[in-house]
Design an enzyme around this catalytic site. Structure first.
Site, PDB file in Angstrom:
ATOM      1  N   LYS A 116       6.740   2.224 -11.924  1.00 14.97           N
ATOM      2  CA  LYS A 116       5.627   2.002 -11.653  1.00 14.97           C
ATOM      3  C   LYS A 116       4.813   1.020 -12.757  1.00 14.97           C
ATOM      4  O   LYS A 116       3.947   0.222 -12.410  1.00 14.97           O
ATOM      5  CB  LYS A 116       4.652   3.369 -11.421  1.00 14.97           C
ATOM      6  CG  LYS A 116       4.721   4.248 -10.244  1.00 14.97           C
ATOM      7  CD  LYS A 116       3.512   5.133 -10.220  1.00 14.97           C
ATOM      8  CE  LYS A 116       4.177   5.797  -8.932  1.00 14.97           C
ATOM      9  NZ  LYS A 116       5.251   6.674  -8.957  1.00 14.97           N
ATOM     10  N   GLU A 200      -3.579   5.484 -15.734  1.00 15.53           N
ATOM     11  CA  GLU A 200      -4.581   4.538 -14.722  1.00 15.53           C
ATOM     12  C   GLU A 200      -5.990   5.198 -14.618  1.00 15.53           C
ATOM     13  O   GLU A 200      -6.266   6.352 -14.545  1.00 15.53           O
ATOM     14  CB  GLU A 200      -3.803   4.908 -13.576  1.00 15.53           C
ATOM     15  CG  GLU A 200      -4.029   3.767 -12.265  1.00 15.53           C
ATOM     16  CD  GLU A 200      -3.435   3.760 -11.094  1.00 15.53           C
ATOM     17  OE1 GLU A 200      -3.613   4.815 -10.367  1.00 15.53           O
ATOM     18  OE2 GLU A 200      -2.362   3.049 -11.119  1.00 15.53           O
ATOM     19  N   HIS A 235      -2.258  15.713  -4.417  1.00 12.63           N
ATOM     20  CA  HIS A 235      -1.836  14.326  -4.361  1.00 12.63           C
ATOM     21  C   HIS A 235      -0.704  14.360  -3.335  1.00 12.63           C
ATOM     22  O   HIS A 235      -0.024  13.472  -3.115  1.00 12.63           O
ATOM     23  CB  HIS A 235      -1.009  14.114  -5.737  1.00 12.63           C
ATOM     24  CG  HIS A 235      -2.078  13.962  -6.960  1.00 12.63           C
ATOM     25  ND1 HIS A 235      -3.166  13.392  -7.070  1.00 12.63           N
ATOM     26  CD2 HIS A 235      -1.922  14.836  -7.936  1.00 12.63           C
ATOM     27  CE1 HIS A 235      -4.019  13.754  -8.342  1.00 12.63           C
ATOM     28  NE2 HIS A 235      -3.014  14.519  -8.812  1.00 12.63           N
ATOM     29  N   GLU A 275       1.140   0.815  -0.701  1.00  8.63           N
ATOM     30  CA  GLU A 275       0.076   1.766  -0.856  1.00  8.63           C
ATOM     31  C   GLU A 275      -0.939   1.466  -1.896  1.00  8.63           C
ATOM     32  O   GLU A 275      -0.695   0.549  -3.007  1.00  8.63           O
ATOM     33  CB  GLU A 275       0.492   3.101  -1.538  1.00  8.63           C
ATOM     34  CG  GLU A 275       1.635   3.974  -0.615  1.00  8.63           C
ATOM     35  CD  GLU A 275       1.845   5.265  -0.769  1.00  8.63           C
ATOM     36  OE1 GLU A 275       1.664   5.709  -1.968  1.00  8.63           O
ATOM     37  OE2 GLU A 275       2.422   5.912  -0.017  1.00  8.63           O
ATOM     38  N   GLU A 287       1.160   1.731  -5.512  1.00  8.21           N
ATOM     39  CA  GLU A 287       2.580   1.596  -5.631  1.00  8.21           C
ATOM     40  C   GLU A 287       3.372   1.258  -4.235  1.00  8.21           C
ATOM     41  O   GLU A 287       2.553   1.075  -3.260  1.00  8.21           O
ATOM     42  CB  GLU A 287       3.381   3.103  -5.914  1.00  8.21           C
ATOM     43  CG  GLU A 287       2.878   4.194  -4.696  1.00  8.21           C
ATOM     44  CD  GLU A 287       3.457   5.557  -5.261  1.00  8.21           C
ATOM     45  OE1 GLU A 287       4.024   5.562  -6.435  1.00  8.21           O
ATOM     46  OE2 GLU A 287       3.150   6.364  -4.477  1.00  8.21           O
ATOM     47  N   ASN A 289       6.503   2.232  -1.654  1.00  7.90           N
ATOM     48  CA  ASN A 289       7.669   3.195  -1.495  1.00  7.90           C
ATOM     49  C   ASN A 289       8.675   2.459  -0.810  1.00  7.90           C
ATOM     50  O   ASN A 289       8.483   2.075   0.309  1.00  7.90           O
ATOM     51  CB  ASN A 289       7.065   4.558  -0.661  1.00  7.90           C
ATOM     52  CG  ASN A 289       6.083   5.405  -1.285  1.00  7.90           C
ATOM     53  OD1 ASN A 289       4.920   5.502  -0.987  1.00  7.90           O
ATOM     54  ND2 ASN A 289       6.466   5.630  -2.479  1.00  7.90           N
ATOM     55  N   ARG A 291      11.177   2.925   0.872  1.00 12.23           N
ATOM     56  CA  ARG A 291      12.006   3.848   1.931  1.00 12.23           C
ATOM     57  C   ARG A 291      11.243   4.098   3.205  1.00 12.23           C
ATOM     58  O   ARG A 291      10.012   3.628   3.239  1.00 12.23           O
ATOM     59  CB  ARG A 291      12.120   5.293   1.086  1.00 12.23           C
ATOM     60  CG  ARG A 291      10.963   5.789   0.645  1.00 12.23           C
ATOM     61  CD  ARG A 291      11.068   7.438   0.181  1.00 12.23           C
ATOM     62  NE  ARG A 291       9.890   7.719  -0.497  1.00 12.23           N
ATOM     63  CZ  ARG A 291       8.796   8.306   0.013  1.00 12.23           C
ATOM     64  NH1 ARG A 291       8.772   8.280   1.255  1.00 12.23           N
ATOM     65  NH2 ARG A 291       7.792   8.737  -0.688  1.00 12.23           N
TER      66      ARG A 291
END
Length: 660
Positions: A116, A200, A235, A275, A287, A289, A291
């Site tokens: 990240k 963050e 989360h 996202e 971020e 993903n 996949r």
């Protein structure tokens, strides 16, 4: 087309991938740990290969074992699913080096988003909005703490190599920083093998929105719409939907365009999800993903496409089947994740034998499940049992369809969360799109089970317990045998049968009155009797007219327990027999037991230590979550039975604590 496919995963995603592979005529190969030897994904594959003991690091995360299994089974391709090795660039490269197709993006693209820290820097340079934070190379805890204080609170700590919300910590007070950083580092090392963290700025109540992108090796990139995944706990996403509701058209267009920029920036191939956090005015890159996502199903529902098939074709060198202009969106879809966890005990993970598991069905309902009746749910992996997806012409229709489907999901043997999810879907804030990632933190108490027993459910349970079909064929009982009668027969008068049913630790007495061998009245705790007529059984369903109200339930007997589902309620009644009463004096002696199976990751006290009520004693990791065991009262620590790294079974005595 690929000839044989090994899925380097387990549970529902392995079963999901096998379904498409079978339709395309591809031979399927499962891998399994000792904990999954009889699992559903093993049964559904054409071939299965053992890869090691239960611990993920020794099986599903062991790249050498996975590659060896692929060679042994002559697999020509490997699909990583999600989680485990799905976003591991070294694994993607190892597949390529072994001459095996990796069904996913190239190693370089995974690496570009795998950290990240690196990803945020690249996206900021590409002009994609990014939240302020710290992404530096200095990673000692003292420096991270100083940077955190400089950023200001609240902030969020994330494992740089992580995904799926694992290891994240939100910090509101400076005093929380040292422990939060240490806990995030522990989880980062345990789950991802990379201790790097990033900091963050924390948005207290944004929505989580994301865009599904797809790219081939010929330079073609499309988006397949957006999703909202704002209903989260710790989360972890629980309810996801497509398209993301209540977004202005102009912002939706910019959101999708930004996702294409992200994919193009890193030379992406295959399925990916970008996202973002949306604060009501602007969105910020969070971020990517690299996949297939758990929630890919809702995108499939509104596009009519099979994303796994697209992945397999792109991995085989084909171009994307459609251009952006060819993609159409229809209706609304919502997915709920049914997990093995107990909403009444703080969502502690639940493991064990599935005595009964019934999934819903219907024209607008889809179920992607990794477990079935008689399966065992291990305590080693995450708690996801399966996903229920509903499609509707409108969002309200989809929510209603899904809530009803969850009402018709039944599980005995492990605790599950489907009734709690149904309450979310019926809540006004969700239906009015007034929810955010803080929804459960702010409104969670409104979703808790009611504290009082439902009188109609109690009556129905008594009728089912006493008069329901036994485990015999219908003609196996001689109805003329007086010893087989259950009507409390008394000549020339009404007969009464008393049943004691335990509910949440309290005993409830129900009287069933019979006349001419039929139940005609019900009485609770000596109150006035209510009439009962029309009692009928159909399989596991029981129906009766009680006090003029038709009541229907679904029930399962499991030993002394009767599980009864009535609409959105799931009640467990215990057939109270004083001859089998059990008493546990361990707590009275000062012992502390673990409420869940798992692994001890930290012991915070030593023998002889004096502790205050609420002090941290141990940390248990179960199903990829950390759970802190605290002192229920002030006292002195006696014998500590476990050390860090030890595996503990549910109900194990962890240590002794003498009250002071």
């Amino acid at each position: 087309m690929i000839e044989s496919l090994l899925v380097a995963n387990r549970g529902e995603i392995a079963c999901r991938i096998f379904r498409t592979a079978r339709r395309l005529g591809i031979r399927t190969i499962a891998v399994y740990s000792d904990a999954d030897a009889t699992a559903r994904h093993v049964r559904e594959a054409d071939e299965a290969v053992r890869i090691g003991p239960p611990a993920a690091r020794d099986s599903y995360l062991d790249m050498a074992r996975i590659i060896a299994a692929a060679r042994e089974s002559h697999a020509t391709a490997i699909h990583p699913g999600y989680g485990f090795l799905s976003e591991n660039a070294r694994f993607a490269q190892a597949c390529a080096d072994a001459g095996i197709l990796f069904v996913g993006p190239p190693a370089a693209a995974i690496a570009a988003m795998g950290s990240k820290i690196v990803a945020k820097g690249r996206m900021r340079a590409a002009g994609v909005p990014v939240l302020p934070g710290y992404e530096g190379e200095r990673q000692d805890l003292a420096h991270l703490e100083a940077e955190a204080r400089g950023l200001g609170l609240p902030l969020i700590i994330k494992p740089a190599a992580g995904g799926g919300g694992k290891g994240m910590r939100i910090v509101h007070q400076e005093a929380e920083l040292p422990e939060a950083l240490a806990a995030a580092r522990r989880m980062a090392e345990s789950a991802f093998g990379d201790s790097a963290l990033l900091l963050e700025r924390f948005l207290p109540a944004p929505r989580h929105v994301e865009v599904q992108v797809f790219a081939d090796a010929h330079g073609n990139i499309v988006h397949l719409g957006d999703r909202d995944c704002s209903i989260q706990r710790r989360h972890q996403k629980l309810i996801e939907e497509a398209p993301a509701p209540d977004l202005p058209d102009e912002l939706r267009g910019r959101l999708r365009a930004a996702a294409i920029v992200v994919a193009r920036e890193i030379g992406y191939t295959s399925a990916g999800t970008v996202e973002f956090l949306f604060d009501g005015r602007e969105f910020y890159f969070m971020e990517m993903n690299t996949r297939l996502q758990v929630e890919h199903t809702v995108t499939e529902a509104i596009t009519g496409l099979d994303l796994v098939e697209w992945q397999l074709r792109v991995a085989d060198g084909e171009r994307l089947p459609l251009t952006q202009d060819d993609i159409r969106f229809n209706g609304h879809a919502i997915e709920a994740r049914v997990c093995a966890e107990d909403p009444q005990r703080g969502f502690l993970p639940s493991a064990g034998h599935l005595r009964d598991l019934e999934w819903p069905h219907g024209d607008s309902i889809r179920v992607d499940a990794g477990f079935a009746t008689a399966d065992d749910v291990p305590d080693t992996y995450d708690s996801l049992l399966g996903k229920v997806i509903a499609w509707g012409a409108t969002r309200d229709q989809a929510a209603q369809q899904l809530a009803i489907a969850l009402d018709h999901t039944y599980s005995v043997g492990v605790h599950t969360n489907e009734r709690w999810l149904a309450r979310i879907l019926r809540s006004r804030p969700f239906l009015d799109v007034r929810h955010s990632i803080a929804f459960l933190e702010q409104r969670g108490r409104e979703l808790e089970d009611v504290a009082a027993v439902d009188r109609q459910a109690l009556y129905l349970a008594a009728l089912a317990a006493h008069l329901g079909p036994r485990d015999l064929a219908p003609d196996a009982v001689d109805t003329h045998d007086p010893w087989a009668a259950r009507d409390g027969f008394a000549p020339n008068s009404r007969a009464t049968v008393l049943l004691n049913l335990g509910w949440q630790g309290e005993s409830r007495t129900v009287e069933i009155e019979f006349e001419q061998q039929r139940p005609v009245g019900l009485r609770f705790d000596r109150e006035a009797a209510v009439a009962v007529t029309g009692l009928s059984f159909a399989g596991a369903d029981v129906t009766a007219l009680i006090a003029g109200r038709r009541v229907r339930g679904h029930y399962v007997m499991a030993g002394e327990q009767l599980h009864l589902w009535t609409g959105s309620r799931h009640d467990v009644f215990v057939l109270d027999d004083p001859r089998t009463a059990r008493f546990d004096t361990h707590v009275a002696r000062g012992g502390l037991t673990t409420p869940l199976p798992g692994v001890v990751v930290a012991v915070a006290v030593e023998e002889g230590a004096k502790v205050e009520a609420g002090a941290k004693l141990m940390v248990i990791e179960a199903m990829k979550m950390e759970h802190t065991i605290t002192a229920p009262y002030s006292g002195t620590v006696g014998v500590v039975h476990y050390k860090s790294g030890d595996r503990v079974a549910e109900g194990s005595a962890l240590l002794e604590l003498t009250a002071s």
